[in-house]
Enzyme design. Sequence first.
Site, PDB file in Angstrom:
ATOM      1  N   LYS A 146       0.858  -1.183   0.000  1.00 47.39           N
ATOM      2  CA  LYS A 146       0.000   0.000   0.000  1.00 47.39           C
ATOM      3  C   LYS A 146       0.891   1.229   0.000  1.00 47.39           C
ATOM      4  CE  LYS A 146      -1.024   2.471   2.920  1.00 47.39           C
ATOM      5  NZ  LYS A 146      -0.540   3.843   3.344  1.00 47.39           N
ATOM      6  N   THR A 155       5.202   6.075   3.610  1.00 50.31           N
ATOM      7  CA  THR A 155       4.037   5.384   4.134  1.00 50.31           C
ATOM      8  C   THR A 155       3.772   4.247   3.191  1.00 50.31           C
ATOM      9  OG1 THR A 155       3.116   7.300   5.195  1.00 50.31           O
ATOM     10  CG2 THR A 155       1.633   5.520   4.802  1.00 50.31           C
TER      11      THR A 155
END
Length: 451
Positions: free
Chosen positions: A209, A220
């Site tokens: 992701k 992230t």
Amino acid sequence: MKRFTRAYSSATTTLGAAPIPASKIKYIPSTGTYPKGFVASGVFVGVKPGNTSKPDLAIISSDRPCAAAGVFTKNKFQAAPVTFSRKLLQQKKNAGLRSVVINSGNANAVTGTGGLEDATNMARTTDQRVGDEDSTLVMSTGVIGQRLPIQKIVDHIPMAYHKAGDSHSHWLNCAKAICTTDTFPKLMSRTFELPSSPGVEYRIAGLTKGAGMIAPNMATLLTVLATDAPIAPAVMPNVLRHAVDRSFNAITIDGDSSTNDTVALLANGAAGGKEIASEQSPDFEAFQGLLTEFSADLAKYIVRDGEGATKFVTIRVVDSATEEAARQVARSIATSPLVKTALYGKDANWGRILCAAGYALISPPGQPINDVPEIVPERTNVSFVPTDGSTELKLLVDGEPEQVNEERASEILAMEDLEIVVRLGTGDKSAVHWTCDFSHDYVTINGDYRT
């Protein structure tokens, strides 16, 4: 090494309540071939207020102990699950791991000792289901600085474990559950063979992701890679680091590095065959190549899903004195906001490319000025290379500007995929970096993130 791949298309059209953009559906697999002995699931908990339907708790588990390795963020404010998982791998010496538990919607970062207790609680609850102590890695992604709704999460872990399975839909739900601002779930699987075990079909699966806060040293970005190949714990860290340096550490969306980056590799050996125990073995070399290529393909999905991105851009630096110099130059160009906004505006402003290349290797403020022999202006060449096979457009040749055909430049810059090639003329080393453009939507998405 023989490799098998598969086609991509899918009937999946939503991620939670949000429709998946029509242009992204082609990247979602409709089938998969997943490693033996592993199961996966993704279930809805409601970790982030406002999420009423998207799965946000994921589990991947093996029916037997795995060799494992992890590569983590270098951000000094590393999140609690990073601290927990890094310590667990050191404690277990990369052996005896069984599962990974992941929540999205809350990063559990900068949450003090309570946050570490929450990460430990997630692991222990999963361990109880798996039946092995100290066998679960933890990952989290989402908003920084808020405590997890931990009771809600641990109450749902038994259900997530019970619902885990080995089908494509199970793995796809797992990939959906780790998404935050992603517009599509990122999942891949492949089969392969190893030189010492001809005829044995091995499998590898990966889910990842990320759409923002993506920069070298990861960002992230959460990734789990699982294989049924037999790999010794001692060689796991190096094979993963080699792959990550050439994949997840070679992508940029916005230049921000997150508190939660984690890439984990689990190998349970369920397919049998000779164990890969030596870094000098042909099997190690073959698997390292496969893992690097697989990881790069998975990492490219993140760039294609860059927040507000309209272009996928390959930055290729060649003819460099060293590979590290090539990497730094490629990274500098890929991260430059001026380059990225010019790409969005279809502006052939190659001066911005040269500018980013020119400061890539200079010493930081306060340090003695270095000569940067790796970059010689009069040897430098810059070109736009279209991905449709047509002729490259030369912008700079041996330090001299070309008379640029602006119409041709606009045609290339209008393409969804394009390549920028920088030839330094100081050696024979090279590096590649993948990035995207900056659009108005990037600001909108990140301005509204907490709401």
